[in-house]
Motif scaffolding. Structure first.
Motif, PDB file in Angstrom:
ATOM      1  N   LEU A  92       1.309  -0.514  -0.029  1.00 56.07           N
ATOM      2  CA  LEU A  92      -0.247   0.580  -0.011  1.00 56.07           C
ATOM      3  C   LEU A  92       0.696   1.042  -0.136  1.00 56.07           C
ATOM      4  N   PRO A  93       0.364   2.258  -1.160  1.00 57.05           N
ATOM      5  CA  PRO A  93       1.605   2.918  -0.702  1.00 57.05           C
ATOM      6  C   PRO A  93       1.593   4.308   0.269  1.00 57.05           C
ATOM      7  N   TRP A  94       0.742   4.186   1.555  1.00 59.37           N
ATOM      8  CA  TRP A  94       1.176   4.819   2.937  1.00 59.37           C
ATOM      9  C   TRP A  94       1.980   3.693   3.677  1.00 59.37           C
ATOM     10  N   PHE A  95       2.083   3.127   3.622  1.00 59.34           N
ATOM     11  CA  PHE A  95       3.422   1.840   3.872  1.00 59.34           C
ATOM     12  C   PHE A  95       4.542   2.445   3.745  1.00 59.34           C
ATOM     13  N   GLY A  96       5.336   1.974   4.200  1.00 55.05           N
ATOM     14  CA  GLY A  96       6.636   2.301   3.762  1.00 55.05           C
ATOM     15  C   GLY A  96       7.470   4.144   3.711  1.00 55.05           C
ATOM     16  N   LYS A  97       6.766   4.673   4.203  1.00 56.39           N
ATOM     17  CA  LYS A  97       6.736   6.888   4.271  1.00 56.39           C
ATOM     18  C   LYS A  97       6.497   6.704   5.441  1.00 56.39           C
ATOM     19  N   ARG A  98       8.033   7.759   5.528  1.00 57.55           N
ATOM     20  CA  ARG A  98       8.682   7.903   6.866  1.00 57.55           C
ATOM     21  C   ARG A  98       8.355   9.416   6.806  1.00 57.55           C
ATOM     22  N   ARG A  99       7.833  10.048   7.677  1.00 57.88           N
ATOM     23  CA  ARG A  99       7.973  11.165   7.667  1.00 57.88           C
ATOM     24  C   ARG A  99       9.751  12.128   7.770  1.00 57.88           C
ATOM     25  N   HIS A 100      10.208  13.142   7.129  1.00 60.81           N
ATOM     26  CA  HIS A 100      11.680  12.546   7.374  1.00 60.81           C
ATOM     27  C   HIS A 100      12.231  14.117   8.083  1.00 60.81           C
ATOM     28  N   GLU A 101      12.379  14.154   9.410  1.00 58.68           N
ATOM     29  CA  GLU A 101      13.150  15.520   9.805  1.00 58.68           C
ATOM     30  C   GLU A 101      14.071  16.462   8.692  1.00 58.68           C
ATOM     31  N   LYS A 102      13.722  17.687   8.682  1.00 62.54           N
ATOM     32  CA  LYS A 102      15.136  18.766   8.283  1.00 62.54           C
ATOM     33  C   LYS A 102      15.686  19.252   9.613  1.00 62.54           C
ATOM     34  N   TYR A 103      16.996  19.030   9.739  1.00 65.26           N
ATOM     35  CA  TYR A 103      18.168  19.413  10.635  1.00 65.26           C
ATOM     36  C   TYR A 103      19.335  20.140   9.385  1.00 65.26           C
ATOM     37  N   HIS A 104      19.913  21.075   9.905  1.00 64.82           N
ATOM     38  CA  HIS A 104      21.283  20.911   9.930  1.00 64.82           C
ATOM     39  C   HIS A 104      22.453  20.564   9.454  1.00 64.82           C
ATOM     40  N   ASP A 105      23.329  20.469   8.587  1.00 59.75           N
ATOM     41  CA  ASP A 105      23.891  19.344   8.775  1.00 59.75           C
ATOM     42  C   ASP A 105      25.049  19.441   9.831  1.00 59.75           C
ATOM     43  N   THR A 106      25.575  20.656  10.171  1.00 57.78           N
ATOM     44  CA  THR A 106      26.229  21.501  10.762  1.00 57.78           C
ATOM     45  C   THR A 106      26.015  20.518  11.922  1.00 57.78           C
ATOM     46  N   GLN A 107      25.077  20.791  12.150  1.00 55.36           N
ATOM     47  CA  GLN A 107      24.321  19.622  13.762  1.00 55.36           C
ATOM     48  C   GLN A 107      24.517  18.989  13.890  1.00 55.36           C
ATOM     49  N   VAL A 108      24.039  18.311  12.961  1.00 60.19           N
ATOM     50  CA  VAL A 108      23.600  16.232  12.817  1.00 60.19           C
ATOM     51  C   VAL A 108      25.353  15.979  13.554  1.00 60.19           C
ATOM     52  N   PHE A 166      20.822  11.324  12.585  1.00 63.19           N
ATOM     53  CA  PHE A 166      22.034  10.902  12.878  1.00 63.19           C
ATOM     54  C   PHE A 166      23.290  10.102  11.942  1.00 63.19           C
ATOM     55  N   VAL A 167      22.319   8.543  12.601  1.00 66.55           N
ATOM     56  CA  VAL A 167      23.320   7.756  11.667  1.00 66.55           C
ATOM     57  C   VAL A 167      22.955   7.198  10.628  1.00 66.55           C
ATOM     58  N   ASP A 168      22.073   7.677   9.817  1.00 68.12           N
ATOM     59  CA  ASP A 168      21.846   7.861   8.494  1.00 68.12           C
ATOM     60  C   ASP A 168      22.853   8.989   8.091  1.00 68.12           C
ATOM     61  N   HIS A 169      22.896  10.663   8.241  1.00 72.58           N
ATOM     62  CA  HIS A 169      23.924  11.913   7.718  1.00 72.58           C
ATOM     63  C   HIS A 169      25.379  11.526   8.403  1.00 72.58           C
ATOM     64  N   HIS A 170      25.605  10.423   9.089  1.00 73.31           N
ATOM     65  CA  HIS A 170      27.223  11.046  10.350  1.00 73.31           C
ATOM     66  C   HIS A 170      28.138  10.124   8.693  1.00 73.31           C
ATOM     67  N   PRO A 171      29.087  11.092   8.746  1.00 73.71           N
ATOM     68  CA  PRO A 171      29.813   9.688   7.857  1.00 73.71           C
ATOM     69  C   PRO A 171      30.621   8.375   8.585  1.00 73.71           C
ATOM     70  N   ASP A 172      30.815   8.874  10.282  1.00 73.90           N
ATOM     71  CA  ASP A 172      31.657   7.750  10.664  1.00 73.90           C
ATOM     72  C   ASP A 172      30.273   7.249  11.801  1.00 73.90           C
ATOM     73  N   TYR A 173      29.193   6.450  11.580  1.00 67.75           N
ATOM     74  CA  TYR A 173      28.575   5.785  11.970  1.00 67.75           C
ATOM     75  C   TYR A 173      27.800   5.429  10.820  1.00 67.75           C
ATOM     76  N   THR A 174      26.734   4.205  11.085  1.00 68.62           N
ATOM     77  CA  THR A 174      25.359   3.266  10.732  1.00 68.62           C
ATOM     78  C   THR A 174      24.780   3.064  11.410  1.00 68.62           C
ATOM     79  N   PRO A 175      23.544   3.033  10.362  1.00 68.85           N
ATOM     80  CA  PRO A 175      22.688   2.553  11.284  1.00 68.85           C
ATOM     81  C   PRO A 175      22.710   0.874  11.674  1.00 68.85           C
ATOM     82  N   GLU A 176      23.146   0.329  11.936  1.00 68.58           N
ATOM     83  CA  GLU A 176      23.913  -0.773  11.242  1.00 68.58           C
ATOM     84  C   GLU A 176      24.189  -1.237  13.390  1.00 68.58           C
ATOM     85  N   GLU A 177      25.009   0.149  13.473  1.00 67.86           N
ATOM     86  CA  GLU A 177      25.457   0.696  15.528  1.00 67.86           C
ATOM     87  C   GLU A 177      24.375  -0.379  15.835  1.00 67.86           C
TER      88      GLU A 177
END
Length: 114
Positions: free
Chosen positions: A5-21, A93-104
């Protein structure tokens, strides 16, 4: 069937400044915001534990203590709301930080399970 179904799997993505992350303080500040209105000795111990955290995985293990603290002083739904806000930032944070991965992280954030 339901997963297509089209509404499953859609998450609202938060917007933050990259320097904060790029800073772990981005997540620690959310911990502090979540327990700002609580006066309890457990809060003091949780604050001390936050100071020694060095990775998102360390913060992940403090989520349960934070949830218990909030639900003790407010209610369980308020605890779910505050911890889900923390989970969104943790996932971002873990999705966008170069040193961490979601698998951690040991498992998916609670916000994704509800």
């Amino acid at each position: 069937m339901f997963f297509k179904l089209p509404w499953f799997g859609k998450r609202r993505h938060e917007k933050y400044h990259d320097t904060q992350v790029l800073e772990l303080d981005f997540l620690v500040d959310e911990f502090h915001d979540a327990m700002a209105d609580i006066k309890d000795p457990v809060r003091t111990r949780l604050h001390a534990a936050l100071i020694s955290c060095q990775s998102p995985k360390d913060l992940w293990f403090l989520r349960g203590k934070l949830f218990n603290l909030i639900s003790k002083h407010h209610c369980e739904s308020e605890a779910h709301q505050r911890v889900s806000r923390l989970d969104q930032k943790l996932r971002f944070f873990v999705d966008h930080h170069p040193d961490y991965t979601p698998e951690e992280l040991p498992s998916g954030p609670m916000a994704l399970l509800h």
